[in-house]
Design an enzyme around this catalytic site. Sequence first.
Site, PDB file in Angstrom:
ATOM      1  N   CYS A 257      42.157  33.212  37.963  1.00 44.88           N
ATOM      2  CA  CYS A 257      43.075  34.301  38.270  1.00 44.88           C
ATOM      3  C   CYS A 257      43.405  34.354  39.767  1.00 44.88           C
ATOM      4  O   CYS A 257      44.063  33.467  40.276  1.00 44.88           O
ATOM      5  CB  CYS A 257      42.519  35.621  37.741  1.00 44.88           C
ATOM      6  N   HIS A 347      41.699  34.111  32.149  1.00 43.03           N
ATOM      7  CA  HIS A 347      40.300  34.531  32.173  1.00 43.03           C
ATOM      8  C   HIS A 347      39.495  33.844  31.079  1.00 43.03           C
ATOM      9  O   HIS A 347      39.451  34.310  29.942  1.00 43.03           O
ATOM     10  CB  HIS A 347      40.206  36.048  31.977  1.00 43.03           C
ATOM     11  N   GLU A 349      36.366  33.816  30.724  1.00 45.73           N
ATOM     12  CA  GLU A 349      35.218  34.638  30.292  1.00 45.73           C
ATOM     13  C   GLU A 349      35.635  35.618  29.199  1.00 45.73           C
ATOM     14  O   GLU A 349      34.817  36.000  28.360  1.00 45.73           O
ATOM     15  CB  GLU A 349      34.616  35.380  31.487  1.00 45.73           C
TER      16      GLU A 349
END
Length: 371
Positions: A257, A347, A349
């Site tokens: 990001c 992202h 995660e």
Amino acid sequence: MTGQQAALVLEDGRIFRGTAYGAVGQTLGEAVFCTAMTGYQETLTDPSYHRQIVVATAPQIGNTGWNDEDDESGKIWVAGYAVRDPARRASNWRATTTLPDELEKQDVVGIAGIDTRALVRHLRTRGSMKAGIFSGPALADTDELVARVTGQGSMLGADLAGEVSTDAVYTIEPVGGHKHTVVAVDLGIKTNTPRMFAERGIRVHVVPATTSLERILELSPDGVFLSNGPGDPATQDGAVALTRGVLERGLPLFGICFGNQILGRALGRGTYKMKFGHRGINIPVLEHETGRVSITAQNHGFALEGERGEQFDTPFGRAEVSHVCANDGAVEGVRLVNGRAFSVQYHPEAAAGPHDAAYLFDRFSGLLEGA
């Protein structure tokens, strides 16, 4: 919810009227929209949303309440929250309170009962813009409210990473045996990111955004990670210089990001403010090398300049644009061709969100093996 009248005011004079949701009062920020159908708790606690008023495109919000496990940081970071149909009750076995009660507890001003479809269409047409939510004593005549909204600072040129970064170094220990050590530069890091590293046997030292290269090297890392975060990447000259120092020493580097924009700038690319950005958990990204498409979670209003598959020279070797958004062609990743540094705009995660991109943590772990 209090039932008090509230208004969401945009800088171009458009007003959406509803009822107060969460805290009563005034908040200012940039109006943006998030297309995620789930995961509002993760969205609200994501530091990347600092100074933004988030409009939920999902019509009903709050039905799963609020719990003690899903926060992505220590607080709610959004400047305000706008929803259409607030759930009348929370129903989830993990819920410890309701969403409006948590918003009120953390003094987050919101609005409910507005036509979010019309608002989102307006933002897609006109672009993200300055906005404010006003309720209770903060309400005033239209000219006054518009003046308050237009008087705030722009997101373009906003230096916000230091406002969300940790004040001191902290360490997340690996699960099981210790294989590697990574220094994560906190530009607005989410809780799940160090957890993803820890699950792969990596000890993570999370350091403030202003940490010097010398301090990072003292921690003897096998690699360096650049986190997500808010604001304009063009303001982050310090982080860019730090990244160049890491690249000069040949340390493996991974960014997500905001970290993607920082690496891109370190490689000589420019950045620009997008019309309305990418925010949601359903955004397709194409990897140039493999042709693989991943459904990704994203939250960014700025992007790197470049085209799919474009290669370019840098002081650290040949680099390329590795990923683009399948919807609009925006740059979603860059890398050194030698593989020593790479980053993505989304992202991996992804809590709560898709897991398509989790393999990137394994890719970085593989880089650490040879460090």
